[in-house]
Design a protein around this motif. Structure first.
Motif, PDB file in Angstrom:
ATOM      1  N   ALA A  61       0.856  11.901  -2.593  1.00  0.00           N
ATOM      2  CA  ALA A  61       2.162  11.464  -2.077  1.00  0.00           C
ATOM      3  C   ALA A  61       2.072  11.144  -0.588  1.00  0.00           C
ATOM      4  O   ALA A  61       2.660  10.155  -0.117  1.00  0.00           O
ATOM      5  CB  ALA A  61       3.218  12.536  -2.340  1.00  0.00           C
ATOM      6  N   GLU A  64       0.435   7.801  -0.157  1.00  0.00           N
ATOM      7  CA  GLU A  64       1.388   6.718  -0.435  1.00  0.00           C
ATOM      8  C   GLU A  64       2.290   6.485   0.768  1.00  0.00           C
ATOM      9  O   GLU A  64       2.561   5.340   1.134  1.00  0.00           O
ATOM     10  CB  GLU A  64       2.223   7.025  -1.678  1.00  0.00           C
ATOM     11  CG  GLU A  64       1.475   6.787  -2.953  1.00  0.00           C
ATOM     12  CD  GLU A  64       2.365   6.774  -4.177  1.00  0.00           C
ATOM     13  OE1 GLU A  64       3.562   7.149  -4.104  1.00  0.00           O
ATOM     14  OE2 GLU A  64       1.853   6.385  -5.242  1.00  0.00           O
ATOM     15  N   ARG A  65       2.752   7.564   1.378  1.00  0.00           N
ATOM     16  CA  ARG A  65       3.601   7.412   2.574  1.00  0.00           C
ATOM     17  C   ARG A  65       2.831   6.710   3.687  1.00  0.00           C
ATOM     18  O   ARG A  65       3.357   5.826   4.358  1.00  0.00           O
ATOM     19  CB  ARG A  65       4.097   8.779   3.066  1.00  0.00           C
ATOM     20  CG  ARG A  65       5.289   9.305   2.319  1.00  0.00           C
ATOM     21  CD  ARG A  65       5.882  10.526   3.009  1.00  0.00           C
ATOM     22  NE  ARG A  65       4.972  11.658   3.104  1.00  0.00           N
ATOM     23  CZ  ARG A  65       4.730  12.519   2.116  1.00  0.00           C
ATOM     24  NH1 ARG A  65       5.342  12.386   0.958  1.00  0.00           N
ATOM     25  NH2 ARG A  65       3.896  13.521   2.294  1.00  0.00           N
ATOM     26  N   ARG A  69       3.290   2.166   0.411  1.00  0.00           N
ATOM     27  CA  ARG A  69       3.541   1.643  -0.943  1.00  0.00           C
ATOM     28  C   ARG A  69       2.762   2.468  -1.958  1.00  0.00           C
ATOM     29  O   ARG A  69       1.865   3.238  -1.587  1.00  0.00           O
ATOM     30  CB  ARG A  69       3.163   0.182  -1.029  1.00  0.00           C
ATOM     31  CG  ARG A  69       1.716  -0.086  -0.699  1.00  0.00           C
ATOM     32  CD  ARG A  69       1.437  -1.556  -0.706  1.00  0.00           C
ATOM     33  NE  ARG A  69       0.148  -1.794  -0.082  1.00  0.00           N
ATOM     34  CZ  ARG A  69      -0.404  -2.953  -0.001  1.00  0.00           C
ATOM     35  NH1 ARG A  69       0.211  -4.009  -0.486  1.00  0.00           N
ATOM     36  NH2 ARG A  69      -1.568  -3.098   0.575  1.00  0.00           N
ATOM     37  N   PRO A  70       3.080   2.307  -3.233  1.00  0.00           N
ATOM     38  CA  PRO A  70       2.331   3.052  -4.257  1.00  0.00           C
ATOM     39  C   PRO A  70       0.834   2.743  -4.183  1.00  0.00           C
ATOM     40  O   PRO A  70       0.435   1.604  -3.916  1.00  0.00           O
ATOM     41  CB  PRO A  70       2.932   2.547  -5.575  1.00  0.00           C
ATOM     42  CG  PRO A  70       4.301   2.065  -5.204  1.00  0.00           C
ATOM     43  CD  PRO A  70       4.160   1.513  -3.814  1.00  0.00           C
ATOM     44  N   LEU A  71       0.028   3.749  -4.419  1.00  0.00           N
ATOM     45  CA  LEU A  71      -1.422   3.561  -4.332  1.00  0.00           C
ATOM     46  C   LEU A  71      -1.921   2.524  -5.333  1.00  0.00           C
ATOM     47  O   LEU A  71      -2.906   1.839  -5.070  1.00  0.00           O
ATOM     48  CB  LEU A  71      -2.129   4.902  -4.550  1.00  0.00           C
ATOM     49  CG  LEU A  71      -1.829   5.978  -3.504  1.00  0.00           C
ATOM     50  CD1 LEU A  71      -2.532   7.278  -3.868  1.00  0.00           C
ATOM     51  CD2 LEU A  71      -2.225   5.513  -2.109  1.00  0.00           C
ATOM     52  N   GLU A  73      -0.748  -0.230  -5.911  1.00  0.00           N
ATOM     53  CA  GLU A  73      -0.570  -1.574  -5.357  1.00  0.00           C
ATOM     54  C   GLU A  73      -1.589  -1.921  -4.270  1.00  0.00           C
ATOM     55  O   GLU A  73      -1.593  -3.047  -3.773  1.00  0.00           O
ATOM     56  CB  GLU A  73       0.845  -1.717  -4.791  1.00  0.00           C
ATOM     57  CG  GLU A  73       1.926  -1.642  -5.839  1.00  0.00           C
ATOM     58  CD  GLU A  73       3.320  -1.744  -5.252  1.00  0.00           C
ATOM     59  OE1 GLU A  73       3.464  -1.957  -4.027  1.00  0.00           O
ATOM     60  OE2 GLU A  73       4.283  -1.579  -6.037  1.00  0.00           O
ATOM     61  N   LYS A  79      -8.361   1.129  -2.164  1.00  0.00           N
ATOM     62  CA  LYS A  79      -8.491   2.167  -3.200  1.00  0.00           C
ATOM     63  C   LYS A  79      -9.821   2.898  -3.051  1.00  0.00           C
ATOM     64  O   LYS A  79      -9.884   4.120  -3.200  1.00  0.00           O
ATOM     65  CB  LYS A  79      -8.380   1.555  -4.599  1.00  0.00           C
ATOM     66  CG  LYS A  79      -6.968   1.124  -4.947  1.00  0.00           C
ATOM     67  CD  LYS A  79      -6.901   0.507  -6.332  1.00  0.00           C
ATOM     68  CE  LYS A  79      -5.485   0.062  -6.650  1.00  0.00           C
ATOM     69  NZ  LYS A  79      -5.366  -0.508  -7.998  1.00  0.00           N
ATOM     70  N   ALA A 104      -2.900   7.701 -10.365  1.00  0.00           N
ATOM     71  CA  ALA A 104      -2.185   7.322  -9.142  1.00  0.00           C
ATOM     72  C   ALA A 104      -2.629   5.956  -8.631  1.00  0.00           C
ATOM     73  O   ALA A 104      -1.812   5.192  -8.091  1.00  0.00           O
ATOM     74  CB  ALA A 104      -2.383   8.382  -8.069  1.00  0.00           C
TER      75      ALA A 104
END
Length: 122
Positions: A61, A64-65, A69-71, A73, A79, A104
């Motif tokens: 989490a 992501e912050r 954005r969501p990992l 993406e 990655k 994730a």
């Protein structure tokens, strides 16, 4: 210790406690697994550490912050960097760590293993 000193101490450690996913509780509420912190000889606050299984979720989490954005993406290079970072932090020593990270990132376990193998060769 004055109340002001105690509040300053708590304010100073709060970012660290938040980063590890811990919780601050009063010293009188501390359980046997909590860490009571003292300052100038007086118990000021206790830190309730997260369960290990919650730690990885908290780290993901936070990532992501940081990325905004969501990992899932992120591009492939980002990655791979996330996987290297998580490996350094011991995420894959945990049971189901690879599966949790793969989910994730929106990739397969096989892809995570490829990222891990690639990082050891570089």
């Amino acid at each position: 210790m004055s109340g002001t000193d105690g509040q300053a101490f708590i304010a100073a450690i709060k970012p660290l406690v938040d980063a590890i996913g811990g919780e601050l509780v009063g010293p009188g509420q501390a359980g046997e697994d909590d860490v009571v912190l003292a300052w100038a000889g007086a118990a000021v606050v206790a830190v309730r550490l997260p369960h290990l299984s919650d730690s990885l979720e908290h780290i993901l989490a936070d990532l992501e912050r940081r990325h905004g954005r969501p990992l899932a993406e992120l591009d492939r290079a980002a990655k791979q960097e996330v996987v290297r970072s998580l490996e350094t932090r011991g995420a894959f020593a945990m049971r189901h760590g690879v599966e949790t990270v793969a989910s994730a990132l929106g990739v397969s376990r096989f892809t995570v293993y490829n990222y891990l193998n690639r990082s050891t060769k570089c």
